[in-house]
Design an enzyme around this catalytic site. Sequence first.
Site, short mmCIF file in Angstrom:
data_model
loop_
_atom_site.label_atom_id
_atom_site.label_comp_id
_atom_site.label_asym_id
_atom_site.label_seq_id
_atom_site.Cartn_x
_atom_site.Cartn_y
_atom_site.Cartn_z
N LYS A 81 0.82 -1.22 0.00
CA LYS A 81 0.00 0.00 0.00
C LYS A 81 0.85 1.27 0.00
CE LYS A 81 -0.85 0.46 5.00
NZ LYS A 81 -1.88 0.56 6.04
N ASP A 82 2.17 1.16 0.29
CA ASP A 82 3.06 2.32 0.24
C ASP A 82 3.60 2.59 -1.17
OD1 ASP A 82 2.81 2.65 2.98
OD2 ASP A 82 4.65 1.52 3.44
N ARG A 129 -8.33 8.25 4.40
CA ARG A 129 -9.27 7.18 4.01
C ARG A 129 -10.02 6.64 5.22
NH1 ARG A 129 -8.85 1.99 4.98
NH2 ARG A 129 -6.68 2.19 5.64
N ARG A 130 -9.29 6.35 6.29
CA ARG A 130 -9.95 5.83 7.49
C ARG A 130 -10.86 6.88 8.11
NH1 ARG A 130 -4.28 3.13 9.39
NH2 ARG A 130 -4.61 1.04 8.55
N ARG A 151 0.54 10.41 13.73
CA ARG A 151 1.46 9.53 13.03
C ARG A 151 2.44 8.94 14.03
NH1 ARG A 151 5.87 11.64 8.96
NH2 ARG A 151 6.17 9.42 9.24
N ARG A 157 1.46 4.99 18.53
CA ARG A 157 0.01 5.16 18.33
C ARG A 157 -0.79 4.49 19.44
NH1 ARG A 157 -1.17 5.64 11.95
NH2 ARG A 157 0.76 6.67 11.40
N CYS A 244 -1.20 7.32 -2.58
CA CYS A 244 -1.54 6.37 -1.52
C CYS A 244 -1.95 7.08 -0.23
CB CYS A 244 -0.43 5.36 -1.29
SG CYS A 244 1.18 6.04 -1.02
#
Length: 319
Positions: A81-82, A129-130, A151, A157, A244
């Site tokens: 996904k990166d 997106r989330r 981040r 996190r 992305c």
Amino acid sequence: MSDIPLRLGTRRSRLAMAQSGQVAEAVSRVTGRPVELVEITTYGDTSREHLAQIGGTGVFVTALRDALLRGEVDFAVHSLKDLPTTQPEELVLAALPMREDPRDVIVARDALKFTDLPRGARIGTGSPRRAAQLNAYARAHALDIATVPIRGNVDTRIGYVHAGELDAVVLAAAGLSRIGRIDEVTDFLSVDTVLPAPGQGALAIECVADNASLIAALGELDDPFTRVAVTAERSLLAALEAGCSAPVGALADLLADGQTVKEMRLRAVVGTTDGTRMVQMSTTGPAPETHDQATALGRELATEMLAQGAAGLMGERAQ
């Protein structure tokens, strides 16, 4: 078989080291050669800016690819996904191993599920997106949440939740699984609630395009079902001209009739970060047997989404 170690280029993060270590063992098994990890620092690892601000696309990838092209490493492992959707001609994705669970997950205080979070709950995520999908779901189900941009690595996190600064954080199931922390998940988010990033849960093993023997050896680790699914997802992302870090979710499922895979369903969503406007669509077609067929499925769905106004929901169009 040669005793000369193969050099695997990897980011230094705990997650990258874990997944590269797992790939190194598999590559050693199929090649009979030792594999050594070469740690490479990328811009995405050193910059403190939010990923959406530094461009998202490729910030973790460029340094690894430069090392490949300079011959400092023999192959590299990326989280798929990166990876930018355009593939450099000098490099090839020799293997896409079987994908892990593509879902997003919640790690919340008091072992809470997403729908049980208190009113005004603060949910941390670095992903537009989330945020878009969580806010859209909350709006549709009369939940009161606030998404907070964060981040940092997994420890950082989850640390926000333990410290009481956030009620929950959203992470990828695959990453937690690879570092042995899946038991900290308090809720697995259904893909009906949050569609993952294109390629989420999949790894890409990349090497130079003119090393035929290495490509053949790495190809032993390729999973054809994973490859056609993520090819369709990434084709959709490319056709939307989205990077992305854009708020695009996509997931291709292969649908089996007994033991035979007959069809592929591709679902995708684009939305504004506050969740007020969403374009969500799906298409089902015969299971692709070639790269071009998988690419076409993704492009077709993207075209339909653009016709429904998807482009206007993505903020900055990737250049």
